[in-house]
Design a protein around this motif. Sequence first.
Motif, short mmCIF file in Angstrom:
data_model
loop_
_atom_site.label_atom_id
_atom_site.label_comp_id
_atom_site.label_asym_id
_atom_site.label_seq_id
_atom_site.Cartn_x
_atom_site.Cartn_y
_atom_site.Cartn_z
N GLY A 1 -6.90 10.70 -0.49
CA GLY A 1 -7.31 9.29 -0.59
C GLY A 1 -6.17 8.32 -0.32
N PRO A 2 -5.04 8.40 -1.07
CA PRO A 2 -3.93 7.47 -0.81
C PRO A 2 -3.37 7.59 0.61
N VAL B 1 -4.49 1.19 6.60
CA VAL B 1 -3.88 -0.14 6.48
C VAL B 1 -2.77 -0.32 7.52
N VAL C 1 0.84 -1.21 0.00
CA VAL C 1 0.00 0.00 0.00
C VAL C 1 0.87 1.25 0.00
N LEU D 1 -5.75 5.85 2.96
CA LEU D 1 -5.65 4.40 2.76
C LEU D 1 -4.40 3.84 3.41
N THR D 2 -3.28 4.53 3.24
CA THR D 2 -2.03 4.08 3.86
C THR D 2 -2.12 4.08 5.37
#
Length: 872
Positions: free
Chosen positions: A827-828, A835, A648, A831-832
């Motif tokens: 967004g990224p 996770v 990710v 997400l990182t």
Amino acid sequence: MAACARTAPLLLLLAFSFAFAGSVTERKAEEFHVGVVLDLGTTVAKVARTSMSLAVEDFNAVHPSYTTRLVLHVRDSMGDDVQAASAVLDLLENHKVQTIVGPQKSSQATFVSALGNKCQIPIISFTATSPTLSSRTLPYFVRATLNDSAQVNSIVSMIKAYGWREVVPIYVDNDYGRGIIPSLVDALQQIDVHVPYQSEIDQSSTSEEITQELYKLMTMQTRVYVVHMSPSLGSVLFTKAKEIGMMSEGTVWIITDGLTNLIDSLNPSVVEAMNGALGVKVYVPISTELDSFTKRWYMRSRIDHPNDPTMKLNIFGLWAYDSIWAIAQAAEMSKVRKAMFQRPSSEKNLTNLETLQTSINGPALRKAMLQNKFRGLSGYFDLSDGQLQVSTFRIINVAGKGYREIGFWTARNGISKALEQKRSHPTYESTKPDLNIVIWPGEVTELPRGWELAVRGKKLQVGVVKGHYPEYIDADEDPITGVTTARGLAIDVFEEAVKRLPYALAYEYKLFNITGIASSSYDEFVYQVYLKKYDIAVGDIAIRYNRSLYVDFTLPYTESGVAMVVPVRESINKNAWIFLKPLTPGMWFGTIMVVIYTGVVIWLLELLGNNKNVDATISRQSMTSIYFSMFEDKEKVKRLISRIVLVVWLFFILVLKSSYTASLTSMLTVQQLQPTAHDVHELLKNGEYIGCGSGSFVMGLLEELGFPRSMIKPYHNPEDIHNALSRGSKNGGIAALVGEIPYIKLFLAKNCKRYTMIGPIYKTAGFGYAFPKGSPLVGDISQAILNITGGDTIIQIEQKWVRDKNSCQNEGSIIGSGSLTFASFEGPIILTGVVSTSSLLVALIMYFYRNKKIKPHHSDSEQISSHGENER
């Protein structure tokens, strides 16, 4: 003797009864004198006289116990105002009448009502409809008929419902005819309907004179007429209109109740000439009393008027009947017994008018008359405001030898097919009238347009100019033939709009020579439309407030607004730290924090997984975290959960790297072109010279913004503007050009690689076509323009004239490449983070669960070992 004794009391009783009956009869015989002044030679007077006679008989029969009995004194005014006044004086002096019914005409009623005020005698008229007669100025005048203004709203509602934009009133030039015009014109103006002409016809006009006036109307554009005149004059008007072809397809005739109320009495040939006309007619509710009276009226009419067997009862006969009842009831309510008059204090050297006596009973009689309300033959009879209150009209369509009812108009619901129809949206005016089908003149059912070219075969005169920008408008006149040819974007749009009209429109171009300053010349050009030299003005005409005061404009066919054109310059960025600019400071900080956080998470995951390559000492934690977050080393990272986090994280790094590279490349290449100025106020602050079109209203706008006139330079053509912008403000040129967006687009189409547009900085209405005030063509042409500008046609026309060089790279405002913000990678990053955090929580749970399970086993082993040692 006994018999005589028994009959004596009976005789006394009979004698007393006869005496009482005689006294009652004597009291019932009290006469109440009423004067009646009518034009006895007219149909209205004949019908009313029969109705009034029946009214007296019916009232006495219904009220035998009333103490007053009306006595009518009828006089003939013979249609003359002086004769009517003379008849009233005779009735007042010689018969001591206490009220007067009539006179018939509004002009007669004016003077007679003044006499009524002087003598305090109520004057009740059921035919004088002129709005100039008012109970406020003439308190003893009582109108037992409708004020002509009462029907104005019903007429205007029809005009609005059918969508006609121009109306010509045709009326008789007397008190009756002129009275309705002010209220009619005012009501039409409120719905934006124009009255280009008012046709006055003298009441003594001959047939030839009426024909000439009708021919004059035919030379005009309007084809909607409202006719307000007497039946005799109206009969001649419609007969002549039929003869010369004005009762044909495309025309609209609306007649007021002065004609429609007597349409049954008109000659059948006149009614046939009126075929197709619309009209408003007073609504009379149906009742058994009305049916019974109608039968009795026709029987009496044959006796009273044996020479007029075809005479028919009309609304004036019903109003005459109800007026007599109103007078009789008022006389009874006010307890009037005898006529009582007060003489002037001095009769020496006085004229006949000054010797008139004042009625003592008049005020009480007038008050009782206004307070009395009842349901008569004509409907609810209410004179409380000094005139009859009626709020319902029938809308009729003349057809054949009669008429057909197509709907109703009420003050509450407006136009409707049925009288009691309920409207779900009372405030909504439908574009399609809620009426039955109308058979228009020419026996057609298609709605007339309401206008046409003034004279068939004549072409509209379309004014054009030879403008400063031939791409928009250019024109030439052949010196030999005098034929004008025109071209340009404005011409193409106009001709395309004409093609889309639902009817043919013949026109020809006429050249207007512009001299002097463009703006003032264009004002003069537009003013020619007001002067009726041109029917339309076509060109690059800016829609301005001062011009809209005397012409109507169509919707604009170009973009609106004022913008600024400035040169562009190369701006090579030589900053040594430019590699930091692709990311904002916040993005740099966020990226660093995510790197550290991800490294720490991976380090903890490997530490909890007993990775021997991970050193648990604090001195090497930071270096290990960064290493784990930047590199994927299978030898270093052993756990599967750690590798998921790294995958990710690697996705985020790839996205960030690609975006960073693209942004840096853009900053080093595309951003080299930058406008020299971003705002007109910036130029004002720096004292820069600025340009505008010669004579354009933009010069006044710049002065309002604070630019001195000496700093504003006007230019005539794009070449001069290009040269001035190239030199710049410090070298005798200008720093920017401020102008209307259509002209700026034209300039950029030729010089787009060196200049760019900033703005718009000011809103305007754009370019349009000028028409005379109230022209019905404005709506149709505007609708066609909307159709053109809403599709591909306008794009094709603009590409032909303005965008033929469509290679412009910097048309419009240039916006440099900006730095990448934290929001761009939200967004990224999320997400990182999710996770990494989730993986850490799972690893911690697994670690504590495993340790908790192993710990009890270790304790048992220790106890067994200890027990064995003890045994040994």
